[in-house]
Scaffold this active site. Structure first.
Site, PDB file in Angstrom:
ATOM      1  N   ASN A   8    -122.370  74.170 -54.669  1.00 59.89           N
ATOM      2  CA  ASN A   8    -122.913  74.891 -55.569  1.00 59.89           C
ATOM      3  C   ASN A   8    -124.009  75.887 -54.586  1.00 59.89           C
ATOM      4  O   ASN A   8    -124.835  75.152 -53.802  1.00 59.89           O
ATOM      5  CB  ASN A   8    -124.077  74.154 -56.183  1.00 59.89           C
ATOM      6  N   TRP A   9    -123.818  77.015 -54.573  1.00 57.95           N
ATOM      7  CA  TRP A   9    -124.565  77.844 -53.723  1.00 57.95           C
ATOM      8  C   TRP A   9    -125.901  78.310 -54.010  1.00 57.95           C
ATOM      9  O   TRP A   9    -126.633  78.491 -53.208  1.00 57.95           O
ATOM     10  CB  TRP A   9    -123.764  79.159 -53.600  1.00 57.95           C
ATOM     11  N   LYS A  10    -126.084  77.928 -55.258  1.00 58.27           N
ATOM     12  CA  LYS A  10    -127.246  78.269 -55.871  1.00 58.27           C
ATOM     13  C   LYS A  10    -127.887  79.755 -55.527  1.00 58.27           C
ATOM     14  O   LYS A  10    -126.812  80.418 -55.557  1.00 58.27           O
ATOM     15  CB  LYS A  10    -128.808  77.436 -54.920  1.00 58.27           C
ATOM     16  N   HIS A  85    -129.059  71.704 -64.191  1.00 57.91           N
ATOM     17  CA  HIS A  85    -129.250  71.569 -62.744  1.00 57.91           C
ATOM     18  C   HIS A  85    -130.993  71.171 -62.804  1.00 57.91           C
ATOM     19  O   HIS A  85    -131.496  71.839 -63.678  1.00 57.91           O
ATOM     20  CB  HIS A  85    -128.946  72.496 -61.848  1.00 57.91           C
ATOM     21  N   GLU A  87    -133.136  71.791 -60.814  1.00 57.95           N
ATOM     22  CA  GLU A  87    -133.861  72.853 -60.596  1.00 57.95           C
ATOM     23  C   GLU A  87    -133.981  73.680 -61.875  1.00 57.95           C
ATOM     24  O   GLU A  87    -135.183  74.397 -61.596  1.00 57.95           O
ATOM     25  CB  GLU A  87    -133.255  73.654 -59.364  1.00 57.95           C
ATOM     26  N   GLU A 146    -127.093  63.385 -60.110  1.00 63.64           N
ATOM     27  CA  GLU A 146    -127.763  63.848 -58.960  1.00 63.64           C
ATOM     28  C   GLU A 146    -129.426  63.437 -58.908  1.00 63.64           C
ATOM     29  O   GLU A 146    -130.019  64.061 -59.508  1.00 63.64           O
ATOM     30  CB  GLU A 146    -127.776  65.458 -58.847  1.00 63.64           C
ATOM     31  N   GLY A 152    -131.383  67.720 -51.367  1.00 64.38           N
ATOM     32  CA  GLY A 152    -131.795  68.518 -50.428  1.00 64.38           C
ATOM     33  C   GLY A 152    -132.939  67.748 -49.399  1.00 64.38           C
ATOM     34  O   GLY A 152    -133.470  68.328 -48.358  1.00 64.38           O
ATOM     35  N   SER A 183    -127.531  65.665 -51.002  1.00 61.16           N
ATOM     36  CA  SER A 183    -127.333  65.466 -49.649  1.00 61.16           C
ATOM     37  C   SER A 183    -126.068  65.088 -49.193  1.00 61.16           C
ATOM     38  O   SER A 183    -125.817  64.390 -48.384  1.00 61.16           O
ATOM     39  CB  SER A 183    -128.391  64.451 -49.339  1.00 61.16           C
ATOM     40  N   GLY A 204    -124.492  70.914 -52.484  1.00 63.68           N
ATOM     41  CA  GLY A 204    -125.239  72.076 -52.551  1.00 63.68           C
ATOM     42  C   GLY A 204    -125.387  72.677 -51.083  1.00 63.68           C
ATOM     43  O   GLY A 204    -124.487  73.231 -50.905  1.00 63.68           O
ATOM     44  N   GLY A 205    -126.381  72.427 -50.151  1.00 67.72           N
ATOM     45  CA  GLY A 205    -126.565  73.275 -49.182  1.00 67.72           C
ATOM     46  C   GLY A 205    -125.328  73.117 -48.297  1.00 67.72           C
ATOM     47  O   GLY A 205    -124.812  74.185 -47.432  1.00 67.72           O
TER      48      GLY A 205
HETATM   49  C1  PEP Z   1    -127.629  70.193 -55.610  1.00 66.66           C
HETATM   50  O1  PEP Z   1    -128.495  70.590 -55.669  1.00 66.66           O
HETATM   51  O2  PEP Z   1    -126.893  70.245 -56.750  1.00 66.66           O
HETATM   52  C2  PEP Z   1    -127.167  69.442 -54.291  1.00 66.66           C
HETATM   53  C3  PEP Z   1    -126.512  68.467 -54.399  1.00 66.66           C
HETATM   54  O3  PEP Z   1    -127.895  69.801 -53.193  1.00 66.66           O
HETATM   55  P1  PEP Z   1    -127.760  69.142 -51.878  1.00 66.66           P
HETATM   56  O4  PEP Z   1    -126.509  68.726 -51.514  1.00 66.66           O
HETATM   57  O5  PEP Z   1    -128.282  70.401 -51.109  1.00 66.66           O
HETATM   58  O6  PEP Z   1    -128.760  68.218 -51.688  1.00 66.66           O
END
Ligand code: PEP
Length: 220
Positions: A8-10, A85, A87, A146, A152, A183, A204-205
């Site tokens: 997920n590039w956001k 999500h 966010e 999640e 994050g 994470s 994500g990241g």
């Molecule tokens: C997300 O926001 O879906 C996510 C998994 O982020 P991260 O891996 O950066 O914690």
């Protein structure tokens, strides 16, 4: 069967980065791109498995400025849509239970797979209306667990705790497929993928780094 690896590039990325991924991404990865890049990526590499990060509550076409419908996403080669999500639920307040249900219907009607994100309070979101709908569409809906505390932050729950939550979700909804997100990185991927009730991960990241996401795919 190998486990699902979803990125997920956001709100990140550029044409240059998309080009890099088009050329080198492991075929097994499903990549959640910002919608502005989806048609481009699909036209350049029709094999790429692309997810959108949201869709409109409105089903197909109409006078809804700024909206992108599930029908339009399917038309440009999208196969998956990430929904709900945290966010979006926390910051934009747009993904209410009623709206998520409308979006789930739109994704399924357009023959795509929904990746529905839930957090620590998953029972709140998986209320009767949403659970009833998912129960009749378990091949087209995947639930990504999640925890907000893990997104994050680099701090993830113990594999045991993750397993318990995923098991609860599967018991609640007919053995629905479940992912863990929060994470996930190249260091913890093998541990997360070995969690018995996990069918994969949502990253994500770390999905913005081609080497990292391909490394994670190589363990699945
Ligand atoms: C997300 O926001 O879906 C996510 C998994 O982020 P991260 O891996 O950066 O914690």
């Amino acid at each position: 069967m190998s486990k699902m690896i979803v990125g997920n590039w956001k709100m990140n990325g550029s044409v240059k980065l998309v080009d890099e991924f088009i050329a080198g991404l492991d075929k097994q990865v499903i990549l959640g791109l910002p919608s502005i890049f989806i048609a481009y990526a699909h036209l350049k590499n029709p094999e790429m498995q692309i997810a959108a990060q949201d869709c409109s509550v409105f089903g197909d076409f109409g006078a809804h400025t700024g909206e992108i419908s599930a029908k339009m996403l399917a038309d440009v080669g999208c196969k998956y849509v990430i929904l709900g999500h945290s966010e979006r639920r926390k910051n934009m307040n747009s993904d209410t239970i009623d709206n998520i249900l409308l979006k789930l219907r739109n994704v399924v009607q357009n023959k795509m797979t929904a990746i529905l994100c839930v957090d620590e309070n998953y029972m709140e979101l998986l209320d009767k209306s949403i659970s009833d709908f998912i129960k009749t569409h378990t091949n087209e809906i995947v639930i990504a667990y999640e925890p907000i505390s893990a997104i994050g932050t680099g701090i993830i729950p113990s594999p045991d705790d993750i397993n318990k939550s995923l098991k609860n979700i599967k018991l609640h909804i007919n053995n629905v497929k479940t992912l863990y997100g929060g994470s996930v990185n190249t260091k913890n991927i093998t541990e997360i993928l070995s969690i018995p009730f996990s069918d994969g991960v949502l990253v994500g990241g770390a999905s913005l780094n081609l080497y990292d996401i391909n490394t994670m795919a190589s363990y699945s």
